[in-house]
Design a protein around this motif. Structure first.
Motif, PDB file in Angstrom:
ATOM      1  N   ASP A 175       0.844  -1.204   0.000  1.00  0.00           N
ATOM      2  CA  ASP A 175       0.000   0.000   0.000  1.00  0.00           C
ATOM      3  C   ASP A 175       0.880   1.255   0.000  1.00  0.00           C
ATOM      4  O   ASP A 175       2.030   1.200   0.428  1.00  0.00           O
ATOM      5  CB  ASP A 175      -0.886  -0.016   1.257  1.00  0.00           C
ATOM      6  CG  ASP A 175      -2.163   0.792   1.089  1.00  0.00           C
ATOM      7  OD1 ASP A 175      -2.310   1.495   0.077  1.00  0.00           O
ATOM      8  OD2 ASP A 175      -3.021   0.716   1.990  1.00  0.00           O
ATOM      9  N   ASP A 176       0.319   2.354  -0.487  1.00  0.00           N
ATOM     10  CA  ASP A 176       0.983   3.661  -0.416  1.00  0.00           C
ATOM     11  C   ASP A 176       2.342   3.666  -1.097  1.00  0.00           C
ATOM     12  O   ASP A 176       3.265   4.367  -0.652  1.00  0.00           O
ATOM     13  CB  ASP A 176       1.121   4.130   1.046  1.00  0.00           C
ATOM     14  CG  ASP A 176      -0.221   4.240   1.739  1.00  0.00           C
ATOM     15  OD1 ASP A 176      -1.255   4.150   1.053  1.00  0.00           O
ATOM     16  OD2 ASP A 176      -0.236   4.413   2.970  1.00  0.00           O
ATOM     17  N   ASP A 198       0.398   5.519  -4.175  1.00  0.00           N
ATOM     18  CA  ASP A 198      -0.131   6.421  -3.155  1.00  0.00           C
ATOM     19  C   ASP A 198      -0.864   7.615  -3.773  1.00  0.00           C
ATOM     20  O   ASP A 198      -0.468   8.131  -4.813  1.00  0.00           O
ATOM     21  CB  ASP A 198       1.005   6.932  -2.277  1.00  0.00           C
ATOM     22  CG  ASP A 198       0.473   7.651  -1.052  1.00  0.00           C
ATOM     23  OD1 ASP A 198      -0.200   7.002  -0.240  1.00  0.00           O
ATOM     24  OD2 ASP A 198       0.693   8.876  -0.925  1.00  0.00           O
ATOM     25  N   GLU A 232      -4.595   4.862  -6.306  1.00  0.00           N
ATOM     26  CA  GLU A 232      -5.651   5.322  -5.402  1.00  0.00           C
ATOM     27  C   GLU A 232      -5.708   6.836  -5.358  1.00  0.00           C
ATOM     28  O   GLU A 232      -4.779   7.527  -5.764  1.00  0.00           O
ATOM     29  CB  GLU A 232      -5.496   4.709  -4.007  1.00  0.00           C
ATOM     30  CG  GLU A 232      -4.266   5.057  -3.261  1.00  0.00           C
ATOM     31  CD  GLU A 232      -4.161   4.310  -1.928  1.00  0.00           C
ATOM     32  OE1 GLU A 232      -4.852   3.300  -1.724  1.00  0.00           O
ATOM     33  OE2 GLU A 232      -3.375   4.760  -1.101  1.00  0.00           O
TER      34      GLU A 232
HETATM   35 MG    MG Z   1      -3.049   3.639   0.348  1.00  0.00          MG
END
Ligand code: MG
Ligand code: C2E
Ligand code: MG
Ligand code: MG
Length: 287
Positions: A175-176, A198, A232
């Motif tokens: 993630d990110d 991210d 995202e």
């Molecule tokens: Mg994220």
């Protein structure tokens, strides 16, 4: 400020530190009782295929409506849960609620965020396996999202836990990605099933000519490792077009839908034409 024992070090004293600590303690106490009373809820955000805008996946996100105060952001309460020994229960509650929910969404995948603290609990993988048994969900439909800090600080241990989770059949996403300092070496050795770009990188698009190059390079890096990429924080048509051209196969953001109730996802599944019409409009360059 006061001199510390004549050793030449100065320590600053700020009254607001006490106040902040007090607020934090109170938050931690309230959070504990919220978890015990099953007051942590889950909202769901759509993730779409970047070519068709078809709904393909859902990210589960924790919510806390603090009694007498109103909603508290997960950016605040997740770190508190981590430092107060509450993250195991909170995390399992989110996993359990969202896996149960997924049984009514055949064909969709589910992402759930996992904190490093949960990984540290030796019983974690057992709990995850139990949840799959209880709900009957096929593990390959579930993606556990983790940020890079854990992998960098606990490389050895992380590999072991990842191996056990892989044996269960669950997928792992980074993630990110692009927000921190991940080096190619680290990314390679864990063999992530997916990387999520991210939102800070996504939203820098349009702020100077270097932003698009940074984004393209980041997506290209993931793809050079054969890892599919989700973007995202997608809020505009232009971002969606650029992200798709850069090679992201999945998109997530307010453009397609904010985190919402399970009932709202049900409704979205019943009228997929809306997302497809949006895809067509963007493909034909208006508006
Ligand atoms: Mg994220
Ligand atoms: P994340 O996992 O990176 O989740 C994406 C965040 O971006 C979510 O914030 C989501 O609401 C927000 N977002 C999605 N699309 C857009 C957009 O188009 N624009 C903008 N400005 N924001 C967008 P949220 O729900 O506040 O969660 C924040 C973070 O808290 C998450 O970041 C995740 O790291 C953590 N978190 C949330 N739920 C859980 C949980 O159940 N467990 C753990 N360990 N962490 C969680
Ligand atoms: Mg996430
Ligand atoms: Mg985040």
């Amino acid at each position: 400020a006061s001199k510390d024992g004549g050793r030449g070090r100065w320590t600053a004293y700020h009254p607001q530190m006490d106040e902040e600590r007090e607020t934090r303690n109170q938050l931690a106490l309230d959070l504990r009782s919220a978890i015990e009373n099953d007051e942590i809820t889950v909202v769901y955000q759509p993730v779409v295929d970047s070519a068709t805008f078809e709904l393909v996946s859902i990210e589960a996100l924790a919510r806390w409506n603090r009694r007498g105060h109103g909603p508290v952001s997960p950016e605040i309460f997740i770190p508190i849960a981590e430092t107060s020994g509450l993250i195991d229960r909170l995390g399992l509650s989110v996993l359990s609620q969202s896996l149960t929910q997924l049984t009514s969404w055949p064909g969709l995948k589910l992402s759930v965020n996992i904190s490093p603290g949960q990984f540290r609990d030796p019983a974690f993988t057992g709990h995850v396996a139990d949840l799959f048994r209880r709900t009957g969900i096929e593990p390959h439909r579930v993606v556990l999202e983790m940020t890079e800090t854990y992998f960098i600080q606990n490389a050895e241990r992380a590999r072991t836990v990842l191996e056990r989770l892989r044996k269960i059949g669950v997928q792992i996403a980074l993630d990110d990605f692009g927000a921190g300092f991940s080096s190619v070496g680290y990314l390679r050795q864990f063999g992530f099933d997916r990387m999520k770009i991210d939102k800070s990188l996504v939203q820098s698009l349009g702020q100077g000519h270097k932003a698009i190059e940074m984004l393209q390079a980041t997506v290209a890096l993931a793809r050079s490792l054969d890892v599919p990429v989700t973007a995202e924080g997608v809020e505009t048509d232009q971002q969606a077009v650029n992200l798709r051209l850069a090679g992201c196969d999945q998109l997530q953001g307010y453009l397609f839908g904010r985190p919402c109730s399970a009932a709202d996802i049900d409704a979205l599944r019943l009228r997929p034409m809306e997302l497809r019409a949006k895809a067509a409009a963007i493909a034909f360059g208006h508006p």
